[in-house]
Design an enzyme around this catalytic site. Structure first.
Site: not given
Length: 490
Positions: A157-159
């Protein structure tokens, strides 16, 4: 004198970013990290070389047979491996289906908000930094648990989604497939300034440029024309259309990047729905699914979960949104770890598909209306200055046209009049979008909306952004800066 002025300005900018970051308690709330209460995973302290200074955790079901698959899971900013597992339910799914899970965890000394450094050159190249540490963890797992080397997967997720793209690009021979949730394209940024810009505004590059970034990341890029048979990893892309941390257009850039790597047409092969959300798929020459993209209406910066499921035990919390759809389960199905259920596709037909999606789902028909030069595709509409800038840049591009009536399938989209802020992208690689205005074929086309800045029009039902709010823009900048959690470059 000019050099001194520039240096002073840069130092002032870094000081402002640090002050901003650490003066916002809600951005550094330890409650987001979560405790390790009820933790089902165990730490592995000695797994090999660790140039990225990461921590390793694992979940291995009891009596895991030799030749089982492995899923590598990379958390988002402010999270821990235990917290991400608790929200996503990966360990429960692993126990149910018989595969191992590897969790990498960032350290505070590497990043003040525990973000994986998805853009720093020293961490994203093959055999360097954090990427090399994750690779060492995978090697440890394969030897310790006799993992099937052909069934190793990665998701985040995300980074962690950005780092998922790093692992697929730097080690494509290791991973059979990956899934990026609200992440970024590989090498879309190599400095903190670029990272902020990509997260907030997105960046559009040609498919060839995106693909070249991946091809240059590993020796496999030089072997595609040789006698050595090398398959690039498959990829799934999940994105919330109300995400105010990572601009949704980044999802399209990821699809664009990997479509070019796989040598695929710019247009999706077919589409279907997954619990009311549209999903596009790109297929190889033999019908195997190489790329799929799912977008969730009104979903912010979060992993979609189904908290009502008692077998996976997903839990709502920061960055985990209970919308009755489990991304964990659907990603595992894309990996081939679960059986593929019957799907209702655009032509109304059903195909029962079981086993590995890459081999078994070829029975799904392609939408002819999405083939051929100039065929109309889904557009991602975004308001604000960035949207107007993209619109102006693409004004001279090739216009989208509808398919001829005799070839039109129910998936064909009519060419509606775009709103003022529509982004006419040059490449037909769009994430599935929510629907607002019905077409003659029963399909709909709508601009993604952000509830806090948009309201429906009384006469058309369309969603148009309000005038930009400077304070809202500042708030968005601060959220992104906080999510990045960085002060400079290595």
């Amino acid at each position: 004198m000019t050099g001194i002025a520039s240096t002073t300005a840069n130092l002032a900018l870094w000081r402002m970013q640090w002050d901003t970051l650490f003066s916002l308690p809600h951005l550094l709330d330890d409650g987001e990290v979560g405790s390790d209460e009820g933790c089902r995973i165990s730490e592995v302290e000695h797994f090999g070389d660790n140039p990225g200074n990461l921590r390793m955790f694992q979940y291995v079901p009891h009596d895991l047979p030799p030749g089982a698959p492995l899923v590598v899971v990379l958390h988002g900013c402010t999270q821990t491996a235990a917290g991400y597992d608790r929200g996503s339910g990966w360990s429960y799914l692993a126990e149910r289906e018989g595969f191992a899970v590897l969790f990498a965890q960032q350290r505070n000394e590497n990043n003040p908000r525990r973000c994986f450094n998805w853009f720093r050159v020293s961490d994203i190249e093959r055999d360097a930094g954090e990427a090399a540490s994750v690779r060492q963890m995978v090697t440890f797992m394969t030897k310790a648990h006799q993992i099937d080397l052909q069934r190793i997967f990665v998701t985040g997720l995300s980074a962690g989604g950005g780092m998922t793209n790093v692992m697929l690009s730097a080690y494509p021979e290791v991973f059979a497939a990956g899934a990026v949730v609200a992440g970024l394209p590989y090498r879309s940024a190599t400095t903190v300034h670029e990272a902020l810009q990509v997260m907030m505004e997105g960046s559009s590059r040609t498919p060839e440029e995106r693909g070249d970034d991946v091809r240059r990341a590993s020796p496999i890029g030089d072997l595609t024309e040789s006698r050595i048979a090398v398959e690039w990893p498959r990829i799934a892309v999940w994105q919330g259309l109300a995400d105010d941390v990572v601009r949704p257009s980044n999802a399209m850039e990821i699809v664009k990047q990997w479509a070019n790597v796989h040598g695929l047409d710019e247009l999706a092969s077919d589409e279907d729905e997954i619990k009311g959300n549209r999903r596009l798929r790109w297929r190889g020459a033999e019908g195997q699914i190489l790329i799929e993209a799912v977008a969730i209406e009104h979903l912010g910066h979060a992993v979609p979960i189904d908290a009502g499921r008692t077998d996976i035990h997903e839990q709502p919390g920061p960055h985990f949104a209970d919308i009755g759809l489990s991304a964990t389960e659907e990603i595992a199905r894309f990996f081939g770890l679960l059986e593929e259920p019957a799907h209702v596709v655009a032509d109304g037909g059903k195909r029962q598909v079981a086993g590995h999606p890459a081999a078994a789902s070829a029975a799904l028909p392609a939408s002819r209306s999405r083939r051929g030069k100039g065929a109309r595709v889904l557009r991602l509409r975004e308001g604000g200055a960035a949207g107007r800038r993209h619109e102006a840049e693409q004004a001279a591009g090739e216009p989208a046209v509808a398919a001829p009536p005799e070839e039109a399938a129910p998936t064909a989209l009519p060419p509606p009049e775009p709103p003022a802020a529509a982004v006419a992208l040059p490449v037909a690689l769009a994430v599935p979008l929510p629907t607002a205005q019905a077409s003659a074929g029963g399909q709909k086309d709508e601009a993604p909306q952000r509830p806090e800045t948009a309201e429906p029009s009384a006469d058309s039902g369309d969603v148009r952004p309000e005038a930009p709010d400077r304070n809202a823009g500042k708030s968005l900048f601060l959220r992104v800066l906080g999510a990045l959690g960085l002060s400079g470059d290595k």
